[in-house]
Write a protein that holds these residues in place. Structure first.
Motif, short mmCIF file in Angstrom:
data_model
loop_
_atom_site.label_atom_id
_atom_site.label_comp_id
_atom_site.label_asym_id
_atom_site.label_seq_id
_atom_site.Cartn_x
_atom_site.Cartn_y
_atom_site.Cartn_z
N THR A 172 21.43 66.85 12.95
CA THR A 172 22.15 65.59 13.17
C THR A 172 22.69 65.51 14.59
OG1 THR A 172 22.83 65.65 10.84
CG2 THR A 172 23.99 64.11 12.27
N LEU A 173 23.26 66.61 15.06
CA LEU A 173 23.85 66.63 16.40
C LEU A 173 22.77 66.43 17.47
CD1 LEU A 173 26.74 66.86 17.36
CD2 LEU A 173 26.45 69.32 17.62
N ASN A 174 21.61 67.01 17.26
CA ASN A 174 20.50 66.81 18.20
C ASN A 174 20.04 65.36 18.23
OD1 ASN A 174 19.40 69.12 19.79
ND2 ASN A 174 19.42 70.14 17.80
N LEU A 175 19.98 64.73 17.05
CA LEU A 175 19.59 63.32 16.99
C LEU A 175 20.63 62.44 17.68
CD1 LEU A 175 18.27 63.18 13.31
CD2 LEU A 175 16.90 63.01 15.41
N ILE A 176 21.90 62.79 17.50
CA ILE A 176 22.97 62.04 18.18
C ILE A 176 22.86 62.22 19.69
CG2 ILE A 176 25.47 61.94 18.57
CD1 ILE A 176 25.84 62.55 15.58
N SER A 177 22.58 63.45 20.12
CA SER A 177 22.45 63.73 21.55
C SER A 177 21.30 62.92 22.16
CB SER A 177 22.21 65.23 21.75
OG SER A 177 22.05 65.53 23.12
N GLU A 178 20.19 62.83 21.43
CA GLU A 178 19.04 62.06 21.92
C GLU A 178 19.34 60.57 21.99
OE1 GLU A 178 15.93 63.09 19.25
OE2 GLU A 178 15.87 65.21 19.88
N ALA A 179 20.23 60.09 21.09
CA ALA A 179 20.51 58.65 20.99
C ALA A 179 21.64 58.20 21.90
CB ALA A 179 20.84 58.29 19.54
N THR A 180 22.27 59.12 22.63
CA THR A 180 23.43 58.76 23.46
C THR A 180 23.23 59.20 24.90
OG1 THR A 180 24.56 60.82 22.82
CG2 THR A 180 25.07 58.85 21.53
N GLU A 181 23.68 58.36 25.81
CA GLU A 181 23.62 58.67 27.24
C GLU A 181 24.99 58.58 27.90
OE1 GLU A 181 21.14 59.58 29.17
OE2 GLU A 181 19.51 59.48 27.70
N ASN A 182 25.92 57.91 27.24
CA ASN A 182 27.20 57.58 27.86
C ASN A 182 28.39 58.28 27.23
OD1 ASN A 182 26.29 55.16 29.68
ND2 ASN A 182 25.35 54.80 27.69
N LEU A 183 28.14 59.11 26.22
CA LEU A 183 29.23 59.77 25.50
C LEU A 183 29.19 61.28 25.70
CD1 LEU A 183 29.01 58.05 21.97
CD2 LEU A 183 30.52 57.42 23.86
N SER A 184 30.37 61.88 25.76
CA SER A 184 30.48 63.31 25.55
C SER A 184 30.59 63.51 24.05
CB SER A 184 31.72 63.86 26.26
OG SER A 184 31.98 65.19 25.85
N ILE A 185 29.69 64.28 23.44
CA ILE A 185 29.65 64.34 21.97
C ILE A 185 30.07 65.69 21.39
CG2 ILE A 185 27.89 62.55 21.81
CD1 ILE A 185 25.87 64.86 21.22
N ILE A 186 30.09 66.75 22.19
CA ILE A 186 30.35 68.08 21.64
C ILE A 186 31.75 68.55 22.02
CG2 ILE A 186 29.63 70.50 21.67
CD1 ILE A 186 26.80 69.54 22.22
N SER A 187 32.45 69.10 21.05
CA SER A 187 33.77 69.68 21.32
C SER A 187 33.89 71.02 20.61
CB SER A 187 34.89 68.73 20.86
OG SER A 187 35.01 68.75 19.46
N ILE A 188 34.85 71.78 21.04
CA ILE A 188 35.19 73.07 20.40
C ILE A 188 36.66 73.02 20.05
CG2 ILE A 188 35.63 75.52 20.84
CD1 ILE A 188 32.66 73.87 22.42
N ASP A 189 36.96 73.15 18.75
CA ASP A 189 38.34 73.13 18.29
C ASP A 189 38.92 74.54 18.44
OD1 ASP A 189 40.80 72.77 17.18
OD2 ASP A 189 40.09 72.12 15.22
N SER A 190 39.36 74.84 19.64
CA SER A 190 39.95 76.15 19.91
C SER A 190 41.32 76.29 19.27
CB SER A 190 40.04 76.34 21.43
OG SER A 190 40.71 77.53 21.77
N GLY A 191 41.97 75.15 19.01
CA GLY A 191 43.33 75.19 18.47
C GLY A 191 43.44 75.85 17.12
N VAL A 192 42.38 75.78 16.32
CA VAL A 192 42.45 76.37 14.98
C VAL A 192 42.66 77.88 15.07
CG1 VAL A 192 39.94 76.69 14.76
CG2 VAL A 192 41.34 76.44 12.71
N TYR A 193 42.11 78.52 16.08
CA TYR A 193 42.28 79.97 16.23
C TYR A 193 43.71 80.30 16.64
CZ TYR A 193 37.26 79.23 16.45
OH TYR A 193 35.98 78.80 16.19
N GLN A 194 44.26 79.53 17.57
CA GLN A 194 45.63 79.78 18.02
C GLN A 194 46.61 79.54 16.87
OE1 GLN A 194 48.60 78.28 18.61
NE2 GLN A 194 49.48 79.69 20.08
N ASN A 195 46.45 78.44 16.17
CA ASN A 195 47.38 78.09 15.09
C ASN A 195 47.27 79.01 13.89
OD1 ASN A 195 48.95 75.65 15.91
ND2 ASN A 195 46.91 74.80 16.23
N ALA A 196 46.15 79.73 13.79
CA ALA A 196 45.98 80.69 12.70
C ALA A 196 46.49 82.07 13.08
CB ALA A 196 44.51 80.76 12.30
N GLY A 197 46.83 82.28 14.36
CA GLY A 197 47.42 83.55 14.77
C GLY A 197 46.56 84.42 15.65
N ALA A 198 45.42 83.91 16.15
CA ALA A 198 44.58 84.70 17.05
C ALA A 198 45.31 84.95 18.37
CB ALA A 198 43.27 83.96 17.32
#
Length: 454
Positions: A172-198
């Motif tokens: 799905t993400l690859n199809l979205i990437s192919e269909a978009t030229e103007n959006l940043s589509i990928i993110s990394i939720d780093s906060g979940v690690y901090q809030n869990a105690g990493a």
């Protein structure tokens, strides 16, 4: 013009250390004035320029950070009014959380001054058709929009992938990437690690491991990857954490795409926030936002002081936004780029965090990669070990939260003020993996106090 320092002989770091050792009257230098953080980062009593010759600078653009307003989309008309009001009151970007795939996102975006703000979307689903609607507006208005899709983060914190019509979330993400030229589509939720105690080394390494999975599974990444990072109150360490994250991302990304950048969307952590003496949360979030700015955040979404126990409200949002406005326009935090340059202490922390995080990242890759270790439960187990150590320090009073385990107000009452359930919710259900659970340090103490209230 005469240089006043010419009248003084230069003093080396070796001479400074000898002087300190003399003043210690025989006490061991390393045991007395050197200490180690939970990440095994060595902190010395002084830092000297002769230890940092040849160190490459890390470029950060503190002057360009934007003030971000979090908005949960429920009633579309009310959301539009609230978003425009936030912009008129100083917000420079908006992060919308959307749970309903039928939300009229076109109407939402067309109601906003997209020429002067940037938009972030936090979606609890993945949909090609929904993202295409956002893409159409971004292209038409030449808008800056980040559609933060993070299937691996979804698996990590929920235990299951997004539901999708395709074979898997990466297709799905690859199809979205192919269909978009103007959006940043990928993110990394780093906060979940901090809030869990990493710890900080884990936060950086796991975030990079997650990014590396996307590099290998998404055929073309055209726009910056967004890292949604949480920061705590360890002021200088958090500055160094953001700088180290950006430095290592650039190191790894250039192996795939030398022009790819990371975009840091930073928020204060929930882990050290409290119900009792809740106004102290404003002090915590202020210093955390300061770390975010100095560490090079591209955007900062502050956490309202009452976010743990109140539903979204105008007063809490306004106070949170005003904290950032004061930092930006009255404390002049936006006047200097690369503000941490020349601080040998921060340079040392950055170097040590980066070195340890890179070693952990390499170990993860050598043992099958981040996704394999996540599925095998190794990531959760390592985070839990770190969280348990921090919890032990808090329970023993060695890690202090003022108003909670130090100088608590015994007359404070909160039971009747709770609009939200502020503790970890236990909801048995079938999951592919055991999810990583975010938990605050003060939860058990506060749970016991609320039960004891009359």
């Amino acid at each position: 013009m005469k240089n006043l320092f010419d009248d003084f002989n230069p003093i080396s770091s070796k001479q400074w250390k000898q002087k300190i050792q003399f003043e210690l009257n025989g006490a061991d230098y390393n045991e007395t004035v050197v200490w180690n953080s939970p990440e095994d980062i060595t902190v010395k009593p002084f830092y000297h320029k002769d230890e940092f010759e040849g160190v490459a600078p890390i470029n950060t653009k503190a002057s360009e950070f934007s003030i971000c307003q979090n908005i949960f989309v429920h009633d579309l008309e009310k959301t539009i009014i609230r978003a425009n009001d936030s912009i008129n009151r100083g917000a420079e970007s908006i992060r919308f959380t959307i749970e309903d795939e039928n939300t009229d996102v076109t109407k939402l975006l067309e109601s906003l001054p997209l020429e002067k703000i940037s938009i972030y979307f936090h979606l609890t689903f993945i949909s090609i058709d929904f993202v295409k609607k956002i893409e159409a507006i971004a292209k038409k208005e030449n808008a800056t929009i980040f559609c933060n899709l993070d299937p691996i983060g979804q698996l990590a914190k929920d235990g299951n992938w997004f539901v999708t019509k395709e074979k898997n979330n990466f297709e799905t993400l690859n199809l979205i990437s192919e269909a978009t030229e103007n959006l940043s589509i990928i993110s990394i939720d780093s906060g979940v690690y901090q809030n869990a105690g990493a710890n900080m080394v884990q936060q950086i390494a796991y975030s990079l491991g997650q990014a590396n999975e996307y590099f290998n599974k998404i055929t073309t990444i055209k726009k910056p990857i967004v890292f949604e990072v949480s920061v705590g109150t360890n002021y200088f360490f958090e500055i160094a954490k953001l700088r180290a994250l950006r430095q290592l991302f650039n190191l790894i990304a250039k192996e795939y795409n030398p022009n790819l950048e990371c975009h840091l969307l930073v928020s204060p952590t929930k882990r050290n926030k409290t119900l009792y003496d809740y106004n102290v949360n404003m002090l915590r979030t202020t210093t955390e936002c300061m770390s975010a700015i100095l560490g090079g955040a591209d955007a900062i979404a502050n956490l309202p002081y009452d976010a743990l126990y109140h539903k979204d409200n105008e007063f809490g949002d306004r106070i949170a936004r005003n904290q950032l406005l004061i930092l930006k326009h009255e404390s002049y935090f936006d006047k200097v780029n690369n503000p941490a340059d020349g601080s040998y202490y921060i340079e040392s922390l950055t170097h040590q965090l980066a070195e340890k995080a890179l070693n952990l990242f390499k170990d993860i890759e050598a043992n099958g990669g981040f996704l394999k270790q996540l599925n095998d439960g190794i990531i959760k187990r390592k985070i839990q070990e770190s969280a348990d150590k921090e919890q032990e320090l808090f329970d023993a009073g060695k890690e202090i939260l003022l108003g909670t385990n130090k100088y608590p107000n015994k007359n404070d009452r909160m039971k009747d003020d709770l609009e939200l359930y502020p503790f970890v919710k236990i909801k048995p259900r079938k999951t592919l993996i055991t999810p990583i659970i975010e938990k605050r340090l003060a939860e058990q103490v506060e749970y016991d106090r609320i039960k004891a209230e009359k």
